[in-house]
Design a protein around this motif. Structure first.
Motif, PDB file in Angstrom:
ATOM      1  N   ALA A 107      69.217  34.841  68.598  1.00  0.00           N
ATOM      2  CA  ALA A 107      67.819  34.618  68.241  1.00  0.00           C
ATOM      3  C   ALA A 107      67.735  33.399  67.341  1.00  0.00           C
ATOM      4  N   GLU A 108      66.818  32.501  67.650  1.00  0.00           N
ATOM      5  CA  GLU A 108      66.583  31.314  66.833  1.00  0.00           C
ATOM      6  C   GLU A 108      65.219  31.430  66.171  1.00  0.00           C
ATOM      7  N   VAL A 109      65.203  31.315  64.854  1.00  0.00           N
ATOM      8  CA  VAL A 109      63.975  31.445  64.075  1.00  0.00           C
ATOM      9  C   VAL A 109      63.735  30.113  63.365  1.00  0.00           C
TER      10      VAL A 109
ATOM     11  N   ASP B 245      75.849  49.321  65.356  1.00  0.00           N
ATOM     12  CA  ASP B 245      77.198  49.636  64.861  1.00  0.00           C
ATOM     13  C   ASP B 245      78.128  48.430  64.872  1.00  0.00           C
ATOM     14  N   SER B 246      77.658  47.278  65.321  1.00  0.00           N
ATOM     15  CA  SER B 246      78.466  46.051  65.315  1.00  0.00           C
ATOM     16  C   SER B 246      77.822  45.037  64.378  1.00  0.00           C
ATOM     17  N   ARG B 247      78.660  44.292  63.690  1.00  0.00           N
ATOM     18  CA  ARG B 247      78.144  43.310  62.740  1.00  0.00           C
ATOM     19  C   ARG B 247      77.746  42.035  63.478  1.00  0.00           C
ATOM     20  N   ALA B 248      76.653  41.442  63.032  1.00  0.00           N
ATOM     21  CA  ALA B 248      76.158  40.193  63.608  1.00  0.00           C
ATOM     22  C   ALA B 248      76.567  39.014  62.739  1.00  0.00           C
ATOM     23  N   ASN B 249      76.461  37.812  63.295  1.00  0.00           N
ATOM     24  CA  ASN B 249      76.713  36.581  62.564  1.00  0.00           C
ATOM     25  C   ASN B 249      75.427  35.769  62.476  1.00  0.00           C
ATOM     26  N   PHE B 250      75.336  34.920  61.446  1.00  0.00           N
ATOM     27  CA  PHE B 250      74.191  34.018  61.377  1.00  0.00           C
ATOM     28  C   PHE B 250      74.642  32.648  60.900  1.00  0.00           C
ATOM     29  N   ALA B 251      73.871  31.624  61.288  1.00  0.00           N
ATOM     30  CA  ALA B 251      74.122  30.252  60.875  1.00  0.00           C
ATOM     31  C   ALA B 251      72.780  29.567  60.667  1.00  0.00           C
ATOM     32  N   ILE B 252      72.719  28.664  59.671  1.00  0.00           N
ATOM     33  CA  ILE B 252      71.496  27.919  59.378  1.00  0.00           C
ATOM     34  C   ILE B 252      71.795  26.442  59.562  1.00  0.00           C
ATOM     35  N   GLU B 253      71.117  25.823  60.532  1.00  0.00           N
ATOM     36  CA  GLU B 253      71.321  24.404  60.825  1.00  0.00           C
ATOM     37  C   GLU B 253      69.999  23.795  61.253  1.00  0.00           C
ATOM     38  N   ASP B 254      69.718  22.597  60.744  1.00  0.00           N
ATOM     39  CA  ASP B 254      68.549  21.829  61.181  1.00  0.00           C
ATOM     40  C   ASP B 254      67.261  22.659  61.113  1.00  0.00           C
ATOM     41  N   ARG B 255      67.074  23.329  59.976  1.00  0.00           N
ATOM     42  CA  ARG B 255      65.883  24.148  59.766  1.00  0.00           C
ATOM     43  C   ARG B 255      65.696  25.197  60.863  1.00  0.00           C
ATOM     44  N   ARG B 256      66.800  25.706  61.356  1.00  0.00           N
ATOM     45  CA  ARG B 256      66.770  26.803  62.324  1.00  0.00           C
ATOM     46  C   ARG B 256      67.760  27.863  61.868  1.00  0.00           C
ATOM     47  N   LEU B 257      67.322  29.100  61.895  1.00  0.00           N
ATOM     48  CA  LEU B 257      68.196  30.233  61.642  1.00  0.00           C
ATOM     49  C   LEU B 257      68.610  30.804  62.988  1.00  0.00           C
TER      50      LEU B 257
ATOM     51  N   ARG C 162      62.768  29.109  54.063  1.00  0.00           N
ATOM     52  CA  ARG C 162      62.268  30.458  54.315  1.00  0.00           C
ATOM     53  C   ARG C 162      61.832  30.541  55.776  1.00  0.00           C
ATOM     54  N   PRO C 163      61.838  31.740  56.348  1.00  0.00           N
ATOM     55  CA  PRO C 163      61.429  31.864  57.756  1.00  0.00           C
ATOM     56  C   PRO C 163      59.989  31.438  57.972  1.00  0.00           C
ATOM     57  N   ARG C 164      59.759  30.761  59.089  1.00  0.00           N
ATOM     58  CA  ARG C 164      58.387  30.450  59.508  1.00  0.00           C
ATOM     59  C   ARG C 164      57.943  31.620  60.385  1.00  0.00           C
ATOM     60  N   TYR C 165      57.293  32.576  59.744  1.00  0.00           N
ATOM     61  CA  TYR C 165      57.036  33.858  60.419  1.00  0.00           C
ATOM     62  C   TYR C 165      56.159  33.703  61.658  1.00  0.00           C
ATOM     63  N   ALA C 166      55.185  32.804  61.609  1.00  0.00           N
ATOM     64  CA  ALA C 166      54.296  32.623  62.753  1.00  0.00           C
ATOM     65  C   ALA C 166      54.850  31.626  63.770  1.00  0.00           C
ATOM     66  N   GLY C 167      56.036  31.060  63.499  1.00  0.00           N
ATOM     67  CA  GLY C 167      56.624  30.116  64.429  1.00  0.00           C
ATOM     68  C   GLY C 167      57.168  30.813  65.671  1.00  0.00           C
ATOM     69  N   GLU C 168      57.369  30.045  66.711  1.00  0.00           N
ATOM     70  CA  GLU C 168      57.846  30.593  67.983  1.00  0.00           C
ATOM     71  C   GLU C 168      59.357  30.830  67.915  1.00  0.00           C
ATOM     72  N   GLN C 169      59.757  32.053  68.125  1.00  0.00           N
ATOM     73  CA  GLN C 169      61.176  32.384  68.185  1.00  0.00           C
ATOM     74  C   GLN C 169      61.677  32.216  69.621  1.00  0.00           C
ATOM     75  N   THR C 170      62.923  31.801  69.754  1.00  0.00           N
ATOM     76  CA  THR C 170      63.536  31.678  71.072  1.00  0.00           C
ATOM     77  C   THR C 170      64.771  32.566  71.137  1.00  0.00           C
ATOM     78  N   PHE C 171      65.057  33.082  72.331  1.00  0.00           N
ATOM     79  CA  PHE C 171      66.183  33.986  72.532  1.00  0.00           C
ATOM     80  C   PHE C 171      66.981  33.532  73.747  1.00  0.00           C
ATOM     81  N   PHE C 172      68.276  33.627  73.649  1.00  0.00           N
ATOM     82  CA  PHE C 172      69.126  33.376  74.826  1.00  0.00           C
ATOM     83  C   PHE C 172      70.362  34.258  74.726  1.00  0.00           C
ATOM     84  N   ARG C 173      71.017  34.424  75.848  1.00  0.00           N
ATOM     85  CA  ARG C 173      72.196  35.276  75.922  1.00  0.00           C
ATOM     86  C   ARG C 173      73.452  34.445  76.159  1.00  0.00           C
TER      87      ARG C 173
END
Length: 709
Positions: free
Chosen positions: A243-245, A184-196, A225-236
């Motif tokens: 989430a970094e893709v 129910d809350s909107r998220a934000n996204f940014a694309i920098e240095d080949r990272r989403l 485009r997303p690197r689907y098999a790449g390692e995603q990282t998460f932090f709070r």
């Protein structure tokens, strides 16, 4: 195979079959190619109403387990579903709503798939004034892909539904529950240095076991485009999960590379398998750092089940369980030729073990769902429970030693099924602190799996623990291998009093560690009173054993109610050769900031395997010297008493309990070490660490314990 062996085999097969119903089937033979490898069905949630939204369902059922379907964004391979609707004028179909997909990597390619039956919901907007009774049947042509890990077959389903004849489908309750709900809350996204980077509002206390971001958009502008098999990282960052893709730069024509970034991003955030939320994100500021969230891959469910089963089997040789098992086995030998009695005791013991394991598991899951920070063997963090176990272990040890004779608690006499059931409960209850090294993955998974699957793991642990005695009870040939009854059994019984007495001493020591001196001496007084009461009553007359047991229960009940009031708020930390800092996340961050190697271990005074590891690998002079030479900073998390911060940290690393060992190389993420440490395991790590920093060579002090508990 004699009759007993057959009965045992059928009993085990029946129990395993009950578990196997919930385990995904393994790879089958070469799949058959057909037009209905994944069958499709169109269903409605009741009849439509003019001016309202009408929900339809496309329900897909694979013909065999090896076939899978795809999410709207299939990943590196596959094909998303396409729908062509034939609707009355003014009616329109909304975007399909999908469940949380799963990841399937084949040949290095990531696929976003659905295994087993799955359902896609499609909302249909019905215009005002629509005459439902006169509407012709609606239709849809669904083009989708059915694949195995070896081949793919395009599928087409041409489906029709008469709106006027549509009935309520009871399956919709389950189907709606399977769809990922909208955040129910909107998220934000940014694309920098080949990272989403996607920042998703999510409460900081929400547990994440295996997070993964499924991005619906395949192209992200500028040829990325997303690197689907790449390692995603998460932090709070507080109540924001980031989430970094990783992204791939595609070799595309210049006019495509110049395409701008999307103005809207949609997808599904999976918290764990089959659980997650849909989100919509817009361009905006997203933090680039925060508290890391570890990502863990969960083994297949069948591996977890058999890991739990094997762990239960190994528990039978643990010091707390082996005396109980061996004495109950001798009780069957004393039962002689009575196959019916042996069979009843075997089933009753198994039922007791399963009841205790499932009951403890259900209580653990219920407490965690209610917000309590607890883990496996949590009951041993409660002073009242430890007192009760101390009284019971003391009574059993004294009984086995011949101090008194009370048939109601004898483990070596022929017993009724109720006695065997109670013994099974006792065996499972005292075995819980020893499960860690044998089934760490299964117990960690049990905390994040759906409740029913988690209870299957706890039941598998109980089945493994009960199997040896069940086999002895059902197979006469095994009972014939046991020594024949004779006077030697009394000697053996007294020998078995030794490990039970050691168990009682360990519990008494735990009382001192858990609650301090006053609590410990109070518990010691309880043990003396327990033995004295049972000795007096037991020696007067066996017929009055019920009164003696009642007296002990009253004394133990009063102690359980009163003694916890003596628990000290502060308990002195146990001495250690490594002189560790108390664990806290602030202390860990400070230690890692020094640029030195860091070793963190989590232990508890009631954890048998923890103490074994400490004596074998940690509390050694060779380890201390190696750590000193390498400048290793050590931290210890003591989980003897409840500590929500430690519980959360353990859960974040996939551990249901202790022990947990982590090794941090300078500038790198932590590496989780095995739960059974060899004598030179830590020495080898320290010697392989990078050269000592200059401040270590100059004798500068290590980080202090600021922020540590």
């Amino acid at each position: 195979m004699d009759g007993g062996a057959r009965r045992f085999a059928w009993a085990v097969l029946a129990l395993l079959a009950a578990l196997a119903l919930l385990i995904p089937a393994g790879a089958a033979a070469q799949p058959e190619i057909a037009d209905d490898n994944i069958r499709a069905e169109l269903a409605a949630d009741g009849p439509p109403t003019a001016g309202d939204e009408w929900m339809l369902a496309l329900h897909f059922v694979p013909r065999t387990d090896e076939w899978h379907g795809y999410w709207s964004n299939p990943g590196d391979a596959g094909l998303g579903m396409e729908l062509a609707w034939d609707l009355p004028r003014g009616w329109s179909a909304g975007e399909p709503l999908y469940p949380v997909p799963r990841r399937l990597v084949i040949g290095g390619l990531m696929n976003h798939v659905y295994e087993g039956p799955y359902t896609v919901l499609v909302p249909i907007r019905v215009p005002r004034g629509a005459n439902i009774e006169e509407i012709e049947p609606i239709g849809v042509v669904a083009d989708y892909l059915a694949c195995t890990d070896k081949l793919c077959v395009p599928q087409r389903a041409e489906l029709e539904l008469d709106p006027a004849a549509a009935d309520d489908d009871p399956r919709f309750v389950r189907w709606r529950a399977s769809i990922a709900p909208m955040l129910d809350s909107r998220a934000n996204f940014a694309i920098e240095d080949r990272r989403l980077r996607v920042g998703i509002p999510l409460p900081a206390d929400m547990a994440l076991s295996a997070p993964h971001l499924f991005v619906e958009e395949r192209e992200l502008g500028r040829g990325l485009r997303p690197r689907y098999a790449g390692e995603q990282t998460f932090f709070r960052d507080g109540d924001l999960l980031v989430a970094e893709v990783p992204l791939d730069q595609l070799n595309l024509p210049a006019e495509i590379v110049r395409e701008p970034e999307p103005t809207r991003l949609e997808g599904i955030l999976a918290f764990s398998h089959d659980v997650g939320v849909r989100f919509t994100a817009v361009p905006g500021a997203v933090p680039s750092a925060g508290k890391p969230v570890p990502v863990r891959e969960m083994p297949p469910f069948w591996i977890l089940v058999f890991g739990a089963l094997a762990g239960g089997l190994l528990l039978n040789v643990m010091p707390c369980v082996f005396p109980i098992l061996s004495l109950k086995a001798l009780s069957l030998a004393r039962a002689g030729e009575s196959q019916a009695e042996a069979r009843r005791e075997g089933f009753a013991y198994t039922a007791g073990v399963l009841t205790a394991c499932i009951g403890l598991g259900a209580l653990l899951l219920a407490l965690r769902s209610a917000g309590e920070a607890v883990g496996w063997a949590f009951q041993l963090q409660e002073p009242g429970v430890v007192i009760g176990l101390l009284a019971l272990a003391t009574a059993i040890a004294a009984n086995l030693a011949g101090v008194f004779e009370l048939p109601s608690i004898s483990l070596t006499r022929r017993g009724e099924p109720a006695g065997a059931f109670a013994t099974g409960v006792l065996a499972a209850f005292v075995a819980t602190p020893c499960t860690g090294p044998f089934m760490a993955a299964a117990l960690g998974a049990a905390l994040v799996l759906p409740p029913f699957e988690a209870l299957v793991l706890f039941a598998s642990l109980g089945l493994g623990l009960a199997l040896p005695f069940l086999a002895i009870g059902l197979i006469p040939a095994l009972r014939r291998l046991l020594p024949r009854p004779g006077p030697w059994m009394e000697t053996f019984r007294r020998i078995m009093a030794v490990p039970m007495a050691l168990t009682a001493l360990a519990l008494l020591w735990l009382c001192f560690r858990l609650g301090g001196a006053a609590f410990g001496w109070g518990a010691a007084g309880l043990t003396v009173a327990t033995v004295a009461i049972l000795a007096i009553v037991g020696r007067r007359a066996a017929a009055r054993s019920g009164a003696g047991l009642l007296a002990v229960l009253l004394v133990a009940g009063a102690a359980i109610a009163f003694l916890p009031r003596l628990v000290s708020e502060e308990v002195e930390a146990a001495e250690s050769l490594l002189d560790p800092l108390p664990f806290s996340e602030a202390a860990l961050a400070d230690a890692r900031a020094t640029g030195r190697p860091v070793f963190v271990w989590f232990t508890a005074d009631w954890c048998v395997s923890c103490k074994v590891n400490e004596s074998v690998a940690i509390e050694r002079e060779a380890t201390r010297e190696a750590f000193l030479n390498a400048g290793v900073v050590t931290l210890r998390g003591d989980w003897t008493r409840r500590d929500p911060a430690i519980t959360e940290f353990l859960s974040d690393h996939g551990a249901a309990g202790v022990p947990l060992y982590l090794w941090y190389e300078p500038g790198k993420e932590g590496r989780q070490l095995p739960q059974v440490l060899g004598p030179d395991a830590l020495v080898t790590l320290a010697r392989a660490a990078p050269d000592r920093p200059a401040d270590v060579a100059q004798g500068k002090p290590r980080p202090d314990a600021a922020g540590a508990r």
